[in-house]
Scaffold this active site. Structure first.
Site, PDB file in Angstrom:
ATOM      1  N   VAL A  66       0.820  -1.219   0.000  1.00 24.59           N
ATOM      2  CA  VAL A  66       0.000   0.000   0.000  1.00 24.59           C
ATOM      3  C   VAL A  66       0.850   1.265   0.000  1.00 24.59           C
ATOM      4  CG1 VAL A  66      -1.979  -1.101   1.106  1.00 24.59           C
ATOM      5  CG2 VAL A  66      -0.237   0.038   2.521  1.00 24.59           C
ATOM      6  N   TYR A 156       0.700   4.851  15.743  1.00 29.29           N
ATOM      7  CA  TYR A 156      -0.503   4.095  15.377  1.00 29.29           C
ATOM      8  C   TYR A 156      -1.765   4.863  15.735  1.00 29.29           C
ATOM      9  CZ  TYR A 156      -4.071   0.441  15.428  1.00 29.29           C
ATOM     10  OH  TYR A 156      -5.215  -0.290  15.224  1.00 29.29           O
TER      11      TYR A 156
END
Length: 256
Positions: A66, A156
């Site tokens: 990705v 994250y």
């Protein structure tokens, strides 16, 4: 025979060789969608594709990163070449981590941001090249309860908060179209990544939870991957036709 909720649709699902993405792909195929699944590794990707085909579904697997624009564009080219269209995009690929801010160097920060935020942005941009001309499509971003309750790693959690914001921004951009953009925010869901996190095996270990753990019910009642797949099915099907710019939290009440 019951009617299939996604009959005739083509869905691109990233990070679908295991865990939630695998379950989403299998459910969407059962509901009549032709599925295009991606992952960086070939072996597990082929296993999912073969399992779907054995049950009578249609699927192809494409190895892709990705973080690569070239790979992203190739995914959509191959989807069109095989199935003629794309109707649904699920941005599921991501990386989990537990590094505290004082342990986060620039290289790690950029890596996680490029996967968790850059990846969805690339895929949405390419999907819109198909969706906008036909004025139809569905985009679903897989976020996390960490987007609003940031108890995992610094990078994250930041990417998941940003992904929630991106979801609303894209929905605003598309408000005068028939293209919907929403997100699903899973809570603790029994996947290999979650089990690794509980065992302190993700990058950063479990140190951050010593600080954040008392703010969250963790571990609480865990979800199964199918719970997240059902939420995506709701948003992708006609059931979710009036839902735009929302972040649907699926956590079994553990992160209220």
């Amino acid at each position: 025979m019951e009617s299939q909720m996604l009959a005739g649709k083509v869905a691109v699902i990233t990070g679908a060789s295991y865990g939630m993405g695998e379950t989403m792909a299998e459910l969407f195929a059962e509901e009549g969608a032709k599925v295009v699944i991606t992952a960086r590794g070939r072996e597990k990707l082929d296993e999912v594709v073969n399992r779907i085909r054995e049950k009578g579904g249609e699927a192809i697997g494409i190895t892709a990163d990705v973080c690569s624009l070239e790979d992203t564009q190739r995914v959509f080219r191959e989807a069109l070449a095989n199935f003629g269209d794309v109707d649904i995009l699920i941005n599921n690929a991501g990386i989990g981590e537990q590094k505290m801010i004082d342990e986060t160097d620039d290289d790690w920060m950029k890596t996680v941001m490029d996967i968790n935020l850059g990846g969805p942005m690339r895929y949405i941009r390419e999907a819109l090249k198909i969706f906008l001309p036909k004025n139809d499509g569905v985009i679903i971003n897989i976020s996390s309860v960490n987007g609003t309750r940031p108890f995992c790693g610094a990078t994250y959690t930041s990417t998941k908060g940003a992904l929630n914001t991106l979801t609303k921004n894209v929905a605003m951009r598309l408000i005068d179209t028939n293209i919907r953009c929403n997100a699903v925010a899973p809570g603790a869901t029994v996947t290999p990544a979650h089990l690794a996190n509980r065992a302190g095996e993700q990058p950063g270990g479990a140190k951050m939870l010593e600080y954040s753990g008392h703010y969250v019910y963790f571990p609480g009642p865990e979800c199964e991957p199918i719970d997240q797949a059902y939420a995506c099915l709701y948003l992708a099907s006609k059931m979710g036709k009036a839902v735009r710019g929302q972040v649907l939290q699926v956590c079994n009440g553990a992160f209220l």
